[in-house]
Design a protein around this motif. Structure first.
Motif, PDB file in Angstrom:
ATOM      1  N   GLY A  76      -2.609   6.568  14.310  1.00 56.96           N
ATOM      2  CA  GLY A  76      -2.213   5.731  13.201  1.00 56.96           C
ATOM      3  C   GLY A  76      -1.127   6.431  12.387  1.00 56.96           C
ATOM      4  N   PRO A  77      -0.727   5.812  11.254  1.00 56.24           N
ATOM      5  CA  PRO A  77      -1.292   4.611  10.636  1.00 56.24           C
ATOM      6  C   PRO A  77      -0.795   3.312  11.281  1.00 56.24           C
ATOM      7  N   VAL A  78      -1.371   2.195  10.837  1.00 62.66           N
ATOM      8  CA  VAL A  78      -0.984   0.875  11.337  1.00 62.66           C
ATOM      9  C   VAL A  78       0.047   0.296  10.368  1.00 62.66           C
ATOM     10  N   ILE A  79       1.318   0.567  10.687  1.00 59.67           N
ATOM     11  CA  ILE A  79       2.426   0.112   9.848  1.00 59.67           C
ATOM     12  C   ILE A  79       3.501  -0.493  10.760  1.00 59.67           C
ATOM     13  N   ASP A  80       4.599  -0.932  10.182  1.00 62.21           N
ATOM     14  CA  ASP A  80       5.709  -1.471  10.967  1.00 62.21           C
ATOM     15  C   ASP A  80       6.566  -0.314  11.466  1.00 62.21           C
ATOM     16  N   TRP A  81       6.243   0.186  12.678  1.00 66.42           N
ATOM     17  CA  TRP A  81       6.962   1.336  13.219  1.00 66.42           C
ATOM     18  C   TRP A  81       8.389   1.002  13.615  1.00 66.42           C
ATOM     19  N   ASP A  82       8.711  -0.281  13.735  1.00 69.61           N
ATOM     20  CA  ASP A  82      10.070  -0.685  14.078  1.00 69.61           C
ATOM     21  C   ASP A  82      10.974  -0.807  12.852  1.00 69.61           C
ATOM     22  N   SER A  83      10.429  -0.517  11.689  1.00 72.12           N
ATOM     23  CA  SER A  83      11.215  -0.612  10.463  1.00 72.12           C
ATOM     24  C   SER A  83      12.439   0.304  10.531  1.00 72.12           C
ATOM     25  N   ALA A  84      13.576  -0.216  10.088  1.00 77.73           N
ATOM     26  CA  ALA A  84      14.809   0.587  10.076  1.00 77.73           C
ATOM     27  C   ALA A  84      14.699   1.739   9.093  1.00 77.73           C
ATOM     28  N   ASP A  85      13.839   1.571   8.088  1.00 83.04           N
ATOM     29  CA  ASP A  85      13.663   2.618   7.077  1.00 83.04           C
ATOM     30  C   ASP A  85      12.200   3.058   7.054  1.00 83.04           C
ATOM     31  N   LEU A  86      11.836   3.903   8.009  1.00 83.58           N
ATOM     32  CA  LEU A  86      10.453   4.386   8.083  1.00 83.58           C
ATOM     33  C   LEU A  86      10.077   5.211   6.857  1.00 83.58           C
ATOM     34  N   ALA A  87      11.060   5.812   6.218  1.00 87.24           N
ATOM     35  CA  ALA A  87      10.781   6.634   5.040  1.00 87.24           C
ATOM     36  C   ALA A  87      10.113   5.818   3.946  1.00 87.24           C
ATOM     37  N   GLN A  88      10.456   4.516   3.857  1.00 85.31           N
ATOM     38  CA  GLN A  88       9.837   3.654   2.833  1.00 85.31           C
ATOM     39  C   GLN A  88       8.333   3.534   3.048  1.00 85.31           C
ATOM     40  N   TRP A  89       7.892   3.692   4.303  1.00 85.55           N
ATOM     41  CA  TRP A  89       6.457   3.662   4.616  1.00 85.55           C
ATOM     42  C   TRP A  89       5.823   5.040   4.467  1.00 85.55           C
ATOM     43  N   LEU A  90       6.503   6.060   4.978  1.00 88.52           N
ATOM     44  CA  LEU A  90       5.868   7.372   5.091  1.00 88.52           C
ATOM     45  C   LEU A  90       6.011   8.244   3.845  1.00 88.52           C
ATOM     46  N   ARG A  91       7.080   8.046   3.073  1.00 89.12           N
ATOM     47  CA  ARG A  91       7.268   8.864   1.879  1.00 89.12           C
ATOM     48  C   ARG A  91       6.125   8.692   0.869  1.00 89.12           C
ATOM     49  N   PRO A  92       5.697   7.448   0.544  1.00 88.00           N
ATOM     50  CA  PRO A  92       4.585   7.319  -0.394  1.00 88.00           C
ATOM     51  C   PRO A  92       3.276   7.894   0.151  1.00 88.00           C
ATOM     52  N   MET A  93       3.081   7.858   1.486  1.00 89.86           N
ATOM     53  CA  MET A  93       1.884   8.450   2.081  1.00 89.86           C
ATOM     54  C   MET A  93       1.881   9.963   1.903  1.00 89.86           C
ATOM     55  N   LEU A  94       3.021  10.601   2.151  1.00 87.83           N
ATOM     56  CA  LEU A  94       3.115  12.053   1.983  1.00 87.83           C
ATOM     57  C   LEU A  94       2.901  12.451   0.524  1.00 87.83           C
ATOM     58  N   ALA A  95       3.488  11.692  -0.390  1.00 86.63           N
ATOM     59  CA  ALA A  95       3.334  12.008  -1.819  1.00 86.63           C
ATOM     60  C   ALA A  95       1.877  11.881  -2.240  1.00 86.63           C
ATOM     61  N   TYR A  96       1.207  10.835  -1.782  1.00 84.52           N
ATOM     62  CA  TYR A  96      -0.201  10.622  -2.144  1.00 84.52           C
ATOM     63  C   TYR A  96      -1.071  11.748  -1.581  1.00 84.52           C
ATOM     64  N   LEU A  97      -0.870  12.096  -0.318  1.00 82.14           N
ATOM     65  CA  LEU A  97      -1.717  13.108   0.315  1.00 82.14           C
ATOM     66  C   LEU A  97      -1.448  14.502  -0.258  1.00 82.14           C
ATOM     67  N   LYS A  98      -0.217  14.768  -0.630  1.00 77.80           N
ATOM     68  CA  LYS A  98       0.082  16.037  -1.302  1.00 77.80           C
ATOM     69  C   LYS A  98      -0.674  16.121  -2.618  1.00 77.80           C
ATOM     70  N   GLY A  99      -0.733  15.005  -3.329  1.00 81.48           N
ATOM     71  CA  GLY A  99      -1.491  14.954  -4.575  1.00 81.48           C
ATOM     72  C   GLY A  99      -2.985  15.125  -4.379  1.00 81.48           C
ATOM     73  N   ARG A 100      -3.467  14.833  -3.177  1.00 79.12           N
ATOM     74  CA  ARG A 100      -4.891  14.989  -2.851  1.00 79.12           C
ATOM     75  C   ARG A 100      -5.197  16.400  -2.371  1.00 79.12           C
ATOM     76  N   GLY A 101      -4.162  17.263  -2.297  1.00 81.19           N
ATOM     77  CA  GLY A 101      -4.381  18.650  -1.897  1.00 81.19           C
ATOM     78  C   GLY A 101      -4.079  18.941  -0.439  1.00 81.19           C
ATOM     79  N   ALA A 102      -3.411  18.017   0.256  1.00 82.14           N
ATOM     80  CA  ALA A 102      -3.071  18.255   1.659  1.00 82.14           C
ATOM     81  C   ALA A 102      -1.943  19.274   1.765  1.00 82.14           C
ATOM     82  N   PHE A 103      -2.090  20.246   2.689  1.00 82.40           N
ATOM     83  CA  PHE A 103      -1.011  21.209   2.945  1.00 82.40           C
ATOM     84  C   PHE A 103      -0.209  20.815   4.184  1.00 82.40           C
ATOM     85  N   SER A 104      -0.772  19.900   5.001  1.00 78.97           N
ATOM     86  CA  SER A 104      -0.092  19.450   6.204  1.00 78.97           C
ATOM     87  C   SER A 104      -0.634  18.072   6.576  1.00 78.97           C
TER      88      SER A 104
END
Length: 373
Positions: A76-104
């Protein structure tokens, strides 16, 4: 488009999965209960109109003595992987998980790269010059996958190479074997089996092998055979408690999410297997068998029954899960590839797993630890 990400309830997550034909069994809410050593959250992506348009089950594994986590989204995740701008999907996920204490963060995009027909696999095995499946010309190639990989690298994601001599990665398998069912009758499916498969199914029927659907109480019989299989095939078996937890978690979410099948012959269970279902995708998950009375072909019998039941459930694909990438005759896993290829399906390569280091020092330390295990 700007997407907003927030945790979602199990009910929201399950409704999202139910509306899609194919989502990995590792991306349903109940999978969190199968992995009690990990903390888990369901995350949702919302568009500007407030509609849920993406979802992901993230597992969080704590580092010993530190409040830092490895965040993992298997298949996963289950998102639109064909999106021309994948960063719009993945950037908020990385920011959220970093805030939860993720190191990787580790994820496995459910994106197919290449497919090899059963005939191409058979030819590759017979070719003494062919060392690995990845080096053999594919029957089909998905151009979109290479664009997705380029966009991920541009964002700083790092692809995990297939590990080990046997071609299996440390996480989820990059190479699997699948049997397409969509638009086909079971008679048409069986016509593509090789002669050995068809002969073995008839041999099992003639010998009186009976395949039955089991329940929770039959997991002990399954596990006994599974431990014997682990000793024979040289892998470390999971404990019985894992399968009991898996059964309880998955069947409480949906009665057909997990099934157990047992092949009986003259009062003895000779083979057993688990089957998982999410939407139109069915997986052969775990298999087990004894070395006794193999001449009555219980493994072919159990697979044929599972395929027929999967087809009846509306499966578009029957997934045999992981296969070896190696074509080395000396590798004990090559026999498993031959067995699966005998069904006339396809070897499938996915995009594999990708890492994003949020803390490079801790990410590198984890990599060194995993390489020495």
């Amino acid at each position: 488009m700007t997407y907003r990400l927030r945790p979602i309830s199990r009910a929201e997550h399950l409704a999202f999965v139910a509306a899609r034909p194919s989502v990995s069994h590792m991306q349903v809410p109940s999978w969190a209960d199968v992995k009690p050593d990990w903390r888990a959250e369901s995350l949702g992506w919302f568009d500007e109109g407030g509609q849920l348009v993406g979802a992901g089950l993230v597992l969080l594994r704590p580092l010993p003595k530190l409040r830092r986590y490895l965040a993992y989204l298997p298949e996963g995740p289950v998102i639109d992987w064909d999106s021309a701008d994948l960063a719009q999907w993945l950037r908020p996920m990385l920011a959220y998980l970093k805030g939860r204490g993720a190191f990787s963060v580790k994820m496995g995009p459910p994106v197919v790269v290449r497919r090899w027909s059963a005939e191409a696999v058979k030819d590759a095995i017979a070719d003494p010059a062919a060392r690995r499946l990845r080096d053999v010309t594919a029957t089909e190639q998905e151009a979109r996958a290479f664009g997705i990989a380029d966009r991920l690298r541009h964002m700083g994601w790092q692809q995990t190479e297939p590990g080990g001599e046997d071609g299996f990665a440390a996480g989820q398998p990059r190479y699997v074997f699948q049997l397409p069912f969509a638009g086909r009758t079971m008679e048409e499916v069986q016509r593509d089996f090789n002669q050995q498969w068809r002969r073995n199914i008839k041999k099992a029927e003639k010998a009186g092998v009976k395949v039955v659907q089991g329940g929770y109480e039959d997991l002990r019989d399954f596990h006994r055979l599974y431990v014997e299989t682990a000793e024979r095939d040289r892998f470390i078996p999971r404990p019985l408690a894992y399968f009991e937890r898996m059964w309880t978690a998955l069947t409480s979410e949906h009665p057909d999410r997990m099934r157990l099948y047992l092949a009986h012959h003259e009062g003895e269970v000779l083979a057993a297997a688990t089957m998982l279902t999410v939407g139109e995708h069915v997986w052969y998950s775990y298999g087990a068998s004894t070395s006794r009375r193999r001449e009555v072909q219980p493994n072919n019998a159990i697979q044929w029954r599972m395929m027929c039941d999967a087809h009846e459930l509306g499966a578009g694909v029957y997934d045999f899960r992981g296969i070896t990438d190696t074509l080395d005759e000396g590798n004990h896993l090559l026999g498993l590839l031959r067995f699966k290829a005998g069904t006339g399906g396809q070897a499938v390569e996915y995009l594999g797993e990708w890492d994003f280091p949020l803390n490079r020092l801790l990410h590198k330390a984890l990599g060194l630890y995993m390489s020495r295990r």
